[in-house]
Design a protein around this motif. Structure first.
Motif, PDB file in Angstrom:
ATOM      1  N   PHE A 222       0.169  -1.329  -0.042  1.00  0.00           N
ATOM      2  CA  PHE A 222       0.305  -0.046  -0.011  1.00  0.00           C
ATOM      3  C   PHE A 222       0.998   1.141  -0.222  1.00  0.00           C
ATOM      4  O   PHE A 222       0.840   2.249  -0.429  1.00  0.00           O
ATOM      5  N   ASP A 223       1.768   0.932   0.685  1.00  0.00           N
ATOM      6  CA  ASP A 223       3.101   2.274   1.099  1.00  0.00           C
ATOM      7  C   ASP A 223       3.335   2.687  -0.205  1.00  0.00           C
ATOM      8  O   ASP A 223       3.803   3.762  -1.044  1.00  0.00           O
ATOM      9  N   ALA A 224       4.043   1.639  -1.332  1.00  0.00           N
ATOM     10  CA  ALA A 224       4.288   2.090  -2.424  1.00  0.00           C
ATOM     11  C   ALA A 224       3.416   2.371  -3.727  1.00  0.00           C
ATOM     12  O   ALA A 224       3.779   2.955  -4.065  1.00  0.00           O
ATOM     13  N   MET A 225       2.308   1.552  -3.243  1.00  0.00           N
ATOM     14  CA  MET A 225       1.243   1.121  -4.683  1.00  0.00           C
ATOM     15  C   MET A 225      -0.070   2.251  -3.690  1.00  0.00           C
ATOM     16  O   MET A 225      -0.663   1.331  -4.369  1.00  0.00           O
ATOM     17  N   PRO A 226      -0.701   3.556  -3.047  1.00  0.00           N
ATOM     18  CA  PRO A 226      -1.629   3.655  -2.394  1.00  0.00           C
ATOM     19  C   PRO A 226      -2.826   3.512  -2.946  1.00  0.00           C
ATOM     20  O   PRO A 226      -3.559   3.398  -4.362  1.00  0.00           O
ATOM     21  N   VAL A 227      -3.761   3.031  -2.232  1.00  0.00           N
ATOM     22  CA  VAL A 227      -5.190   2.675  -3.406  1.00  0.00           C
ATOM     23  C   VAL A 227      -6.189   3.795  -2.254  1.00  0.00           C
ATOM     24  O   VAL A 227      -6.523   4.271  -1.048  1.00  0.00           O
ATOM     25  N   GLY A 228      -7.319   5.052  -3.192  1.00  0.00           N
ATOM     26  CA  GLY A 228      -7.197   6.214  -2.905  1.00  0.00           C
ATOM     27  C   GLY A 228      -8.772   6.468  -3.481  1.00  0.00           C
ATOM     28  O   GLY A 228      -9.220   5.244  -3.240  1.00  0.00           O
ATOM     29  N   THR A 229      -9.312   7.297  -3.447  1.00  0.00           N
ATOM     30  CA  THR A 229     -10.610   7.440  -3.796  1.00  0.00           C
ATOM     31  C   THR A 229     -10.855   9.414  -4.365  1.00  0.00           C
ATOM     32  O   THR A 229     -11.927   9.195  -5.180  1.00  0.00           O
ATOM     33  N   GLY A 230      -9.186   9.189  -5.089  1.00  0.00           N
ATOM     34  CA  GLY A 230      -9.455  10.912  -5.816  1.00  0.00           C
ATOM     35  C   GLY A 230      -9.084  10.672  -7.072  1.00  0.00           C
ATOM     36  O   GLY A 230      -9.685   8.954  -7.554  1.00  0.00           O
ATOM     37  N   PRO A 231      -9.641  11.523  -7.377  1.00  0.00           N
ATOM     38  CA  PRO A 231      -9.751  11.537  -9.312  1.00  0.00           C
ATOM     39  C   PRO A 231      -8.950  11.085 -10.392  1.00  0.00           C
ATOM     40  O   PRO A 231      -9.382  11.176 -10.838  1.00  0.00           O
ATOM     41  N   TYR A 232      -8.107  11.033  -9.487  1.00  0.00           N
ATOM     42  CA  TYR A 232      -7.238   9.614 -10.649  1.00  0.00           C
ATOM     43  C   TYR A 232      -6.221   8.563  -9.399  1.00  0.00           C
ATOM     44  O   TYR A 232      -6.620   9.025  -8.508  1.00  0.00           O
ATOM     45  N   LYS A 233      -5.765   7.582 -10.498  1.00  0.00           N
ATOM     46  CA  LYS A 233      -5.410   6.532  -9.889  1.00  0.00           C
ATOM     47  C   LYS A 233      -4.038   6.022 -10.273  1.00  0.00           C
ATOM     48  O   LYS A 233      -3.976   6.827 -10.843  1.00  0.00           O
ATOM     49  N   MET A 234      -2.918   6.433  -9.478  1.00  0.00           N
ATOM     50  CA  MET A 234      -1.661   6.199  -9.947  1.00  0.00           C
ATOM     51  C   MET A 234      -1.630   4.573 -10.746  1.00  0.00           C
ATOM     52  O   MET A 234      -1.975   3.550  -9.471  1.00  0.00           O
ATOM     53  N   THR A 235      -0.506   4.511 -11.289  1.00  0.00           N
ATOM     54  CA  THR A 235      -0.013   3.038 -12.059  1.00  0.00           C
ATOM     55  C   THR A 235       1.527   3.280 -12.273  1.00  0.00           C
ATOM     56  O   THR A 235       2.018   1.374 -12.623  1.00  0.00           O
ATOM     57  N   ASP A 236       1.848   4.374 -11.697  1.00  0.00           N
ATOM     58  CA  ASP A 236       3.564   3.612 -11.822  1.00  0.00           C
ATOM     59  C   ASP A 236       3.780   4.938 -11.053  1.00  0.00           C
ATOM     60  O   ASP A 236       3.870   5.720 -10.835  1.00  0.00           O
ATOM     61  N   SER A 237       4.892   4.383  -9.178  1.00  0.00           N
ATOM     62  CA  SER A 237       4.953   5.487  -8.461  1.00  0.00           C
ATOM     63  C   SER A 237       5.919   5.926  -8.926  1.00  0.00           C
ATOM     64  O   SER A 237       5.985   6.552  -8.154  1.00  0.00           O
ATOM     65  N   GLY A 238       7.324   5.797  -9.617  1.00  0.00           N
ATOM     66  CA  GLY A 238       8.262   6.717 -10.086  1.00  0.00           C
ATOM     67  C   GLY A 238       9.811   5.439  -9.536  1.00  0.00           C
ATOM     68  O   GLY A 238      10.385   6.123  -9.673  1.00  0.00           O
ATOM     69  N   ALA A 239       9.372   4.255  -8.855  1.00  0.00           N
ATOM     70  CA  ALA A 239      10.145   4.037  -7.994  1.00  0.00           C
ATOM     71  C   ALA A 239      11.101   3.705  -9.091  1.00  0.00           C
ATOM     72  O   ALA A 239      12.773   3.715  -8.400  1.00  0.00           O
ATOM     73  N   SER A 240      11.302   3.165  -9.729  1.00  0.00           N
ATOM     74  CA  SER A 240      12.851   2.329 -10.184  1.00  0.00           C
ATOM     75  C   SER A 240      13.152   3.561 -11.979  1.00  0.00           C
ATOM     76  O   SER A 240      13.287   3.361 -12.532  1.00  0.00           O
ATOM     77  N   SER A 241      11.052   3.964 -12.160  1.00  0.00           N
ATOM     78  CA  SER A 241      11.030   4.486 -13.690  1.00  0.00           C
ATOM     79  C   SER A 241      11.364   6.137 -13.706  1.00  0.00           C
ATOM     80  O   SER A 241      11.546   6.689 -15.143  1.00  0.00           O
ATOM     81  N   GLN A 242      10.970   6.633 -12.681  1.00  0.00           N
ATOM     82  CA  GLN A 242      11.677   8.164 -12.585  1.00  0.00           C
ATOM     83  C   GLN A 242      10.263   9.023 -12.762  1.00  0.00           C
ATOM     84  O   GLN A 242      10.829  10.238 -13.758  1.00  0.00           O
ATOM     85  N   LYS A 243       9.446   8.252 -13.191  1.00  0.00           N
ATOM     86  CA  LYS A 243       7.849   8.979 -13.499  1.00  0.00           C
ATOM     87  C   LYS A 243       7.031   8.376 -12.658  1.00  0.00           C
ATOM     88  O   LYS A 243       6.842   6.801 -12.447  1.00  0.00           O
ATOM     89  N   VAL A 244       6.347   9.577 -12.582  1.00  0.00           N
ATOM     90  CA  VAL A 244       4.612   8.932 -10.987  1.00  0.00           C
ATOM     91  C   VAL A 244       3.957   8.834 -12.691  1.00  0.00           C
ATOM     92  O   VAL A 244       3.675  10.090 -13.353  1.00  0.00           O
ATOM     93  N   VAL A 245       2.948   7.871 -12.483  1.00  0.00           N
ATOM     94  CA  VAL A 245       2.134   7.656 -14.007  1.00  0.00           C
ATOM     95  C   VAL A 245       0.584   7.225 -13.198  1.00  0.00           C
ATOM     96  O   VAL A 245       0.874   6.631 -12.504  1.00  0.00           O
ATOM     97  N   PHE A 246       0.013   8.450 -13.341  1.00  0.00           N
ATOM     98  CA  PHE A 246      -2.105   8.147 -13.402  1.00  0.00           C
ATOM     99  C   PHE A 246      -2.641   8.091 -14.259  1.00  0.00           C
ATOM    100  O   PHE A 246      -2.941   8.717 -15.523  1.00  0.00           O
ATOM    101  N   GLU A 247      -4.220   7.782 -14.206  1.00  0.00           N
ATOM    102  CA  GLU A 247      -4.879   7.394 -15.071  1.00  0.00           C
ATOM    103  C   GLU A 247      -6.290   7.820 -14.315  1.00  0.00           C
ATOM    104  O   GLU A 247      -6.100   7.401 -13.330  1.00  0.00           O
ATOM    105  N   ARG A 248      -7.150   8.149 -15.392  1.00  0.00           N
ATOM    106  CA  ARG A 248      -8.312   8.856 -14.723  1.00  0.00           C
ATOM    107  C   ARG A 248      -9.287   7.911 -14.432  1.00  0.00           C
ATOM    108  O   ARG A 248      -8.993   7.031 -14.425  1.00  0.00           O
TER     109      ARG A 248
END
Length: 544
Positions: A211-237
């Motif tokens: 959960f800490d690495a890829m949390p589950v929330g209720t916001g308008p976007y959800k994260m699909t890549d945390s950036g830990a290895s890619s240096q990119k944080v990626v979201f989808e609607r």
């Protein structure tokens, strides 16, 4: 109830509220100064035009950004994280019962059906209809109780616990309603509930590390890549989002670019649509092709003094001499190119609760020399963080102190190393120079002051100020201001605190910094810079 002055709309908030009213945005409870920007109406604009640029929103587009702050060692769990990048991510992916809009700083009902009343010591809060987590599970009262209990549990050592000391318990009333019990009523209830993000009990208990690495929330976007290895944080609607701040883009991609030149080039090449922390020397260069704005905020550079018995800075005269010695005009103009204002109070001058402090420190070399002469202080150690803009400031501070007749042993370290060096070690330092911005958690003076003047981590472990007479006076006044339900009584207590802190200066701002942000009007619709660390795309659309 009396509406708290810290909820009065800012310049941007007033314009946004006016626009929202014009298009018939729904009003929330009178505890809010005005309605937050509503995504369905395009925020501050029409939804198709950004500040007259003529850019058209592509509701299935992708927002791109360059972020200056790295991920660091902590993850995204909203119970523990306080890092600039992760907090900014959580603005888009997490929700509390209430939220503060990152631009306007106005409170609005998020997971709560409506803003709660601050009257009495018990309040029922119903959840908004149809709210679900990113994994598809419905938000229940059990999740709310769990989220508050883990923040309030001293064993979890959550920073956010210090912001809600008045909450004595949260209980389930029914599946979609909780009862919040308080030790005392407070006009700050709605704002403070925003510091606790609601998380799914089942997911956290099943695997807290995941959960800490890829949390589950209720916001308008959800994260699909945390950036830990890619240096990119990626979201989808998040298409099942039911709240007031719907995503206006299909996706977001934030590149983590700590190097300022690389970040600047990314904007100029249109690889990204916006960048934060614009290098001061690049502002004029970027203005030729993009929009740049420096927004005044609370974010500050502070001096923190070691007041352990036997340390020279246990004597208030040395603390005051330090501040009188600094040529702050030179610091701001030379190192920051004017992107800050010298502190005349604990708050910045455009804060709605600002009051000029009893003691204002400006360059007075004669007074500094006299005070240092009275105490006999001729040398001390100064430990500074190595943020790029701090590195431009601290040599000028050292130069000012040398001119006042004291020799300064000067050392720079990474922020985490600074605190690892001094925590619980009163022999380790004399003065620390470092930045801070608790306004990312809230904007009322009580919260901003509690960050440094109430929690043991700062007052005891770092400053060694706890237990002094001035410490106790500050705690008493914090209690008075917090429990006051009358606006004038609250402002009076805060004003007394500003005066007391300006005299005693256990930790005190040197200046309040402006946050320079740059963006392309051709790539974003309804984007506005913020006074906080980071970027906000709440209510923002892409043209791409």
């Amino acid at each position: 109830m009396t509406t708290n002055s810290s909820r009065r709309p800012s310049r941007r908030g007033f314009l946004q509220a006016s626009g929202a009213l014009a298009v018939g945005a729904a009003l929330v409870s009178s505890i809010a100064a005005c309605a937050p920007r509503d995504a369905s109406s395009g925020g501050s604009g029409s939804g198709s035009d950004a500040g007259g640029s003529g850019a058209t929103a592509n509701e299935d587009g992708t927002i791109t950004a360059g972020i200056s702050y790295e991920l660091g060692t902590n993850g995204y769990d909203p119970m523990t994280t306080s890092a600039a990048l992760t907090v900014a991510v959580n603005w888009h992916t997490m929700e509390g019962l209430t939220e503060l809009h990152p631009v306007t700083r106005e409170v609005y009902a998020a997971l709560a059906e409506e803003l709660p009343s601050a009257e009495g010591t018990s309040v029922d809060v119903a959840l908004r209809d149809g709210a679900v987590f990113h994994d598809g599970t419905p938000v229940t009262a059990d999740d709310v109780v769990f989220s508050f209990e883990r923040v309030l549990d001293p064993a979890n050592n959550s920073l956010y616990r210090t912001f809600i000391p008045f909450i004595s318990g949260v209980e389930k009333k029914d599946d979609t309603t909780v009862t919040i019990s308080m030790s005392e009523p407070t006009a700050l209830l709605a704002e403070r509930l925003s510091v606790v993000k609601i998380v799914p009990k089942a997911a956290v208990e099943a695997d807290a590390k995941a959960f800490d690495a890829m949390p589950v929330g209720t916001g308008p976007y959800k994260m699909t890549d945390s950036g830990a290895s890619s240096q990119k944080v990626v979201f989808e609607r998040f298409d099942d989002y039911t709240g007031p701040q719907k995503a206006r883009a299909k996706a977001m991609e934030w590149q983590i670019i700590p190097d300022p030149s690389t970040r600047t080039n990314a904007l100029q090449s249109k690889t990204v649509a916006a960048i934060d922390s614009v290098p001061y020397l690049s502002i004029d260069q970027l203005k030729a092709t993009d929009t740049v704005e420096s927004v005044q905020g609370f974010g500050l550079l502070f001096s923190m003094f070691n007041q352990a018995p036997g340390n020279p800075f246990a004597d208030v005269r040395n603390r005051q001499a330090f501040l009188y010695a600094i040529d702050m005009d030179k610091v701001i103009e030379t190192a920051l190119m004017g992107n800050a204002e010298a502190a005349t109070c604990f708050l910045q001058s455009d804060h709605p609760d600002y009051k000029k402090a009893k003691t204002v420190y400006s360059l007075d070399a004669a007074k500094a020399k006299d005070l240092f002469s009275q105490t006999g202080l001729t040398s001390f150690r100064m430990l500074c963080t190595d943020h790029d803009w701090v590195q431009k400031v601290t040599p000028i501070i050292q130069e000012s102190l040398t001119a006042a007749g004291v020799q300064v042993s000067f050392e720079q370290k990474k922020s985490a190393d600074v605190y690892n060096t001094i925590d619980g070690k009163p022999e380790a330092y004399d003065v620390v120079i470092a930045p801070g911005d608790p306004s990312v958690f809230g904007n009322d003076p009580d919260l901003l002051m509690r960050r440094w003047y109430a929690a043991d981590t700062w007052t005891d472990t770092r400053m060694h100020w706890k237990g002094t007479e001035s410490y106790q006076k500050v705690q008493d006044l914090l209690g008075q201001g917090f429990s006051a339900t009358d606006e004038s009584a609250q402002k009076d207590a805060w004003g007394q605190l500003f005066d007391l802190i300006s005299d005693e200066v256990p930790l005190y701002p040197l200046f309040h910094r402006k946050s320079p942000t740059a963006w392309s009007d051709d790539m974003l619709v309804d984007f506005e810079p913020i006074s906080l660390t980071g970027l906000s795309f709440v209510g923002v659309a892409s043209t791409k």
